[in-house]
Scaffold this motif. Structure first.
Motif, PDB file in Angstrom:
ATOM      1  N   LEU A  16      10.819  31.469 134.487  1.00 10.43           N
ATOM      2  CA  LEU A  16       9.431  31.861 134.682  1.00 10.43           C
ATOM      3  C   LEU A  16       8.571  31.383 133.527  1.00 10.43           C
ATOM      4  N   ILE A  18       5.948  32.385 131.034  1.00  8.83           N
ATOM      5  CA  ILE A  18       5.559  33.689 130.491  1.00  8.83           C
ATOM      6  C   ILE A  18       4.436  33.532 129.477  1.00  8.83           C
ATOM      7  N   LEU A 180       7.949  32.850 141.935  1.00  7.96           N
ATOM      8  CA  LEU A 180       7.112  32.645 140.753  1.00  7.96           C
ATOM      9  C   LEU A 180       7.567  31.399 140.002  1.00  7.96           C
ATOM     10  N   VAL A 202       3.993  34.970 134.720  1.00 10.59           N
ATOM     11  CA  VAL A 202       4.419  36.283 134.244  1.00 10.59           C
ATOM     12  C   VAL A 202       3.989  36.404 132.796  1.00 10.59           C
ATOM     13  N   ALA A 219      -1.366  36.308 135.906  1.00  7.79           N
ATOM     14  CA  ALA A 219       0.034  36.566 135.575  1.00  7.79           C
ATOM     15  C   ALA A 219       0.395  38.011 135.879  1.00  7.79           C
ATOM     16  N   LEU A 220       1.503  38.200 136.584  1.00  5.40           N
ATOM     17  CA  LEU A 220       2.050  39.553 136.745  1.00  5.40           C
ATOM     18  C   LEU A 220       2.620  39.989 135.401  1.00  5.40           C
ATOM     19  N   LEU A 222       4.737  42.197 132.455  1.00  5.12           N
ATOM     20  CA  LEU A 222       5.858  43.074 132.183  1.00  5.12           C
ATOM     21  C   LEU A 222       5.282  44.429 131.778  1.00  5.12           C
ATOM     22  N   ILE A 233       9.011  43.225 135.358  1.00  9.95           N
ATOM     23  CA  ILE A 233       7.856  42.620 136.015  1.00  9.95           C
ATOM     24  C   ILE A 233       7.261  43.635 136.994  1.00  9.95           C
ATOM     25  N   ASN A 238      11.375  43.550 141.701  1.00  4.98           N
ATOM     26  CA  ASN A 238      12.017  43.667 140.392  1.00  4.98           C
ATOM     27  C   ASN A 238      12.408  45.110 140.101  1.00  4.98           C
TER      28      ASN A 238
END
Length: 336
Positions: A16, A18, A180, A202, A219-220, A222, A233, A238
């Motif tokens: 991913l 990040i 993703l 992410v 971005a999704l 954390l 996530i 997840n």
């Protein structure tokens, strides 16, 4: 349908991309806290109806990232040729029949009319991390044609809304990559296909969407979850993997629901009291662990969307709001 979905999500996922969150300031800014909820796949017609009902109840607008193979029934599967795959193959399957497709097209249209954002999740849910630009071009062309000709392909051309072609041409502006997983060729292909934002990243905590490669990048994040506050996530799948190792555990669904709701609340409260960076949450059109994550989502949105300093918006709306805020900030006179 869940069998296809499980296979698609459990397949190997490319690394991913990040992003890192910016540090928060000591006091919240004047802007509203944005909450951005999206759904990947957008296939189950029952969940189209359910999500739209949740939106009406809470005042939220959603983003639906559609997988376009669900606009074809099984008899039409040979029309789809994914890059580097056998003709007619899709990791998420196809619609069971044409009536199912017609209902889905109607749901898409109703969601669009109700102010929701319809985006692309490509078609057959394949990992495109190593695809070249021509591969993405082919996938996006098929996606656009699938929507453009959807009513005709389903044998219901006479039911096509008058403004459908304008909608397909002008209003599909966002994309999220399956798994993703986005490679180097994706950005150029997205721009060529007329997309203006990509929601495939992410981030280590919520981040403000930024302009990059000519696209707005979402971005999704954390977010901390569970007794140990381990980051995960902010997407239902997840959480599903963490809670029950990706296997249905309906008996413990209420426990998973409470854990998920607590994680959403904590992530939201941190932003509301801090920088008010948009909080993005991702879901799929599958009610995992007996619907635990959809129940948590509905409860969470019911709590927060009605607050006067909160707006539950789609990606398109968030992008427009943030652009106006940036423009207003740049135009504001400097303090003496």
């Amino acid at each position: 349908m869940f069998r296809f979905f499980s296979f698609a999500l459990c397949a190997a996922v490319a690394p991913l991309h990040i992003l890192h969150a910016e540090p928060a300031s000591s006091s919240p800014p004047a802007r509203k806290q944005l909450v951005v909820v999206s759904f990947d796949g957008a296939h189950d017609n029952r969940l189209w109806e359910k999500s739209r009902a949740i939106a009406r109840k809470t005042g939220a607008h959603f983003t639906y990232f559609l997988s376009c193979t669900f606009l074809f029934d099984k008899s039409q599967r040979s029309t789809y040729q994914a890059p580097h795959q056998k003709r007619g193959r899709s990791n998420v399957g196809f619609a069971p029949d044409k009536d199912d497709v017609v209902t889905r097209l109607g749901e898409i249209w109703l969601a669009h009319q109700e102010g929701h954002d319809i985006g692309s999740h490509a078609c057959g849910h394949f990992d495109g991390a190593k695809w070249n630009e021509a591969d993405w071009d082919a996938e996006f062309s098929f996606f656009r044609a699938a929507l453009r000709d959807g009513w005709k392909n389903a044998g219901a051309a006479e039911r096509e809304p008058k403004e459908w072609q304008t909608f397909v041409s002008n209003d599909i502006k966002g994309f999220r990559a399956p798994y993703l997983a986005s490679g180097k060729a994706l950005a150029d292909a997205l721009k060529k296909a007329g997309f203006v934002y990509d929601a495939s990243l992410v981030s280590k905590g919520p981040v403000v969407p930024a302009q990059s490669d000519g696209l707005v990048r979402f971005a999704l994040p954390l977010i901390p979850e569970g007794a140990s506050s381990r980051p995960v996530i902010a997407m239902d799948y997840n959480l599903y993997v963490r809670h029950s190792k990706g296997k249905e555990d309906v008996a413990n669904g209420p426990t998973y629901e409470e854990r998920t709701l607590a994680a959403y609340r904590a992530a939201f409260d941190k932003q509301l009291a801090g920088e008010r960076v948009p909080l993005q949450l991702g879901f799929h059109f599958v009610e995992m662990n007996g619907g635990a994550y959809w129940r948590a989502m509905e409860r969470f949105l019911t709590e927060v969307c009605a607050k006067p300093d909160v707006a539950c918006v789609s990606h398109r709306e968030a992008m427009d709001i943030l652009a106006k805020e940036k423009k207003a900030g740049e135009a504001a006179p400097e303090a003496l």
